[in-house]
Design a protein around this motif. Sequence first.
Motif, mmCIF file in Angstrom:
data_model
loop_
_atom_site.group_PDB
_atom_site.id
_atom_site.type_symbol
_atom_site.label_atom_id
_atom_site.label_comp_id
_atom_site.label_asym_id
_atom_site.label_seq_id
_atom_site.Cartn_x
_atom_site.Cartn_y
_atom_site.Cartn_z
ATOM 1 N N TYR A 30 -9.079 -5.507 -0.404
ATOM 2 C CA TYR A 30 -8.744 -5.407 1.025
ATOM 3 C C TYR A 30 -9.263 -4.093 1.599
ATOM 4 O O TYR A 30 -9.887 -4.075 2.666
ATOM 5 N N VAL A 31 -9.006 -2.988 0.911
ATOM 6 C CA VAL A 31 -9.468 -1.676 1.369
ATOM 7 C C VAL A 31 -10.988 -1.614 1.371
ATOM 8 O O VAL A 31 -11.606 -1.104 2.316
ATOM 9 N N MET A 82 0.825 -1.202 0.000
ATOM 10 C CA MET A 82 0.000 0.000 0.000
ATOM 11 C C MET A 82 0.866 1.261 0.000
ATOM 12 O O MET A 82 0.563 2.236 -0.692
ATOM 13 N N LYS A 132 -14.743 6.475 7.574
ATOM 14 C CA LYS A 132 -13.652 6.337 6.607
ATOM 15 C C LYS A 132 -12.502 7.267 6.950
ATOM 16 O O LYS A 132 -11.334 6.890 6.817
ATOM 17 N N THR A 181 -5.998 5.211 -2.112
ATOM 18 C CA THR A 181 -7.362 5.317 -2.633
ATOM 19 C C THR A 181 -7.475 6.417 -3.671
ATOM 20 O O THR A 181 -8.099 6.232 -4.728
ATOM 21 N N TYR A 221 -7.091 -3.461 -3.535
ATOM 22 C CA TYR A 221 -8.391 -2.827 -3.792
ATOM 23 C C TYR A 221 -9.468 -3.527 -2.965
ATOM 24 O O TYR A 221 -10.242 -2.880 -2.245
ATOM 25 N N SER A 243 -4.413 4.903 9.176
ATOM 26 C CA SER A 243 -3.622 4.208 8.149
ATOM 27 C C SER A 243 -3.020 5.253 7.228
ATOM 28 O O SER A 243 -3.711 5.746 6.323
ATOM 29 N N LEU A 302 -3.484 4.826 3.351
ATOM 30 C CA LEU A 302 -4.792 4.425 2.828
ATOM 31 C C LEU A 302 -5.384 5.494 1.920
ATOM 32 O O LEU A 302 -5.872 5.199 0.826
#
Length: 205
Positions: free
Chosen positions: A65-66, A21, A96, A110, A63, A103, A106
């Motif tokens: 996993y998130v 990531m 979110k 994204t 993808y 994270s 993250l």
Amino acid sequence: MNEKFFALPEEKQRRIVNAAMEVFAKNEYKRASTDDIAARAGISKGLLFHYFGSKKELYFYLYRYVEQMVAEQVTDKKFAEITDFFEMMAHGAEKKLKLVAESPYLMEFTVRLCSSRDEGLAPELDARLQQTLDSAANYFKNIDFSRFRPGVDPMELLRMLTWMTLGYLEELRRRGLPVEVDQVMRDYQRWSEMFRSMAYKEEYL
């Protein structure tokens, strides 16, 4: 994907996921190095490809996993009790954002994923992003859509609020600013109230 990845201790799985990531967050897909991912994860490149058959397979695993991590975070007890569209959107945004704050890569991953134009990923990525948006309808099964004015498409509002939030977070990333959940939520609530005033019938304002 090789099932041996899931047989690994959870700590090692997380290390591989976090390493991937970070590298994908910091680099466009074609420039993201599997050598870097393996080095950060503390494994050999050969072992990385033993767990994931290709760089693309690893990317799409992240993808999923998130997507699963966000779904698990959002669908709590309060989620099932919400009937107002904008309250549901705010609830999801707050959950979110807390994930983003916890994270560090993250959000960058994204944002890059949603804005990617890499030919090696399209059209599969475009199709998956559309599936994600379409499946979001399942989150609104308890929502009272009778509050909307005639002609207003709630799913279009969903897309607009989603892209506005991603653009906001991307601007923070470019400026090197931290994601402060309280401040972002204040701004989000302001946008939400603007949309509410345009989308809801008078009696629900």
